[in-house]
Design an enzyme around this catalytic site. Structure first.
Site, mmCIF file in Angstrom:
data_model
loop_
_atom_site.group_PDB
_atom_site.id
_atom_site.type_symbol
_atom_site.label_atom_id
_atom_site.label_comp_id
_atom_site.label_asym_id
_atom_site.label_seq_id
_atom_site.Cartn_x
_atom_site.Cartn_y
_atom_site.Cartn_z
ATOM 1 N N GLU A 34 0.809 -1.217 0.000
ATOM 2 C CA GLU A 34 0.000 0.000 0.000
ATOM 3 C C GLU A 34 0.844 1.269 0.000
ATOM 4 O O GLU A 34 0.515 2.236 -0.681
ATOM 5 C CB GLU A 34 -0.914 0.018 1.243
ATOM 6 N N ASP A 50 -8.403 10.208 -7.220
ATOM 7 C CA ASP A 50 -8.926 8.925 -7.705
ATOM 8 C C ASP A 50 -10.442 8.843 -7.590
ATOM 9 O O ASP A 50 -11.025 7.770 -7.683
ATOM 10 C CB ASP A 50 -8.292 7.760 -6.948
#
Length: 325
Positions: A34, A50
């Site tokens: 991550e 995003d």
């Protein structure tokens, strides 16, 4: 034979659930995928554009997917509801409910998150609690149902839960587990020393895990949910996670102990130690910002990106209730 006997001895004394160093290492492995290193970045906060608003904290909690608001609600419980986030509550609750990616009205959000994430133990505790309740516990419940014994298999289910989400979408963790198990129509032997009962058949746990990794990679390239299909170009690049787990399988690292050797996001060997400082250098962009890896969250209902949108709060409570039944 010596290897199998050694594993059998470990299994005889090990707890089924990940705990202690085993859990710590599983979490740190996911931190690599991550965040690029093994540390817990409680203070991370950024709008990565995003379609999910601000992304922050140890599990990429987002203002537009409701889990960031759940963290802040948990923090309010610990502070009595009067803290630096309180002036933003109305806006945060609205965006969590609607799934909006707007950051209007949240101009101080990242500065507050970063400040509290660095030193406020209660805020760090709130993040730990929500990560476990939303991702870790549901993934381990599935592991219990399967009868998984190895740290590596349980850790992979947690990581996939973080990447794909843990609710009922066709691209979520439960569906991937189901698709894997359905593929076994006869016994599948192996030498790991742990045997699962799958559809009435005896299936070696590591054989099951290898098939699960194949199913995950196929899903990244060919997602089933219509709203996810446009993100396949980005998702297909996420196989560095499965490659790392395959590397550990090849090394027969089934139980974690105090450290494991895995692969970082560039395919380089890295040692992950229990309760240790980050052991891989964090990747940063030209402005010195840490590079976030995109991932899927619980259910895609928004823009076609690799992060799966969590349902609105009005639906989330029933969904989580189903997970914990």
């Amino acid at each position: 034979m010596l290897f199998v006997a050694g594993v059998a001895a470990i299994l005889a004394t090990a707890n089924a659930a990940l705990c202690g160093c085993s859990k710590d290492i599983a979490l740190r492995l996911t931190n690599i995928y991550e965040n690029g290193d093994t540390d817990f970045h409680y203070d991370y906060c950024e709008n990565i554009k995003d379609g999910r608003g601000f992304t922050a904290g140890i599990a990429g909690f987002c203002t537009g997917t409701s889990d960031a608001w759940v963290v802040i609600e948990e923090y309010h419980k610990l502070t009595g509801g009067n803290d630096d986030f309180s002036p933003m509550d109305d806006v945060l609750a609205k965006y969590a409910e609607s799934g909006s990616d707007s950051v209007s009205g949240l101009e101080d959000y990242c500065s507050v998150w970063e400040k509290l994430g660095k030193s406020d133990v209660k805020f760090q505790q709130a993040q730990d609690t929500v990560r476990d309740e939303m991702y870790y516990i549901p993934s381990q419940k599935l592991a219990d149902e399967l009868g998984l014994k190895f740290d590596i298999t349980r850790g992979e289910l947690y990581d996939t839960g973080i990447q794909h989400g843990v609710s009922d979408g066709a691209d979520g963790l439960p569906a991937l587990v189901s698709d894997t198990s359905k593929s076994f129509t006869t016994d599948a032997t192996g030498d790991s020393g742990s045997t699962l009962k799958v559809n009435g058949h005896n299936v070696d746990e590591i054989v099951w895990l290898q098939k699960f990794l194949e199913v995950v990679v196929d899903n990244l390239k060919n997602p089933k949910e219509a709203e996810n299909k446009a993100g396949t170009t980005v998702w297909a690049d996420d196989d560095y996670r499965t490659k790392s787990y395959a590397y550990m399988i090849d090394a027969k690292t089934y139980m974690y102990g105090n450290s494991v050797d895995a692969l970082d996001n560039d395919g380089n060997p890295v040692t992950v130690k229990c309760a240790a400082e980050g052991t891989s250098k964090r990747r940063r962009d030209a402005n010195g910002r840490p590079i976030r890896r995109y991932r899927q969250l619980v259910r895609s209902t928004g823009p076609p990106t690799s992060r799966r949108r969590r349902p609105p709060l009005s639906k989330r409570s029933n969904e989580l209730a189903d997970v914990f039944v």
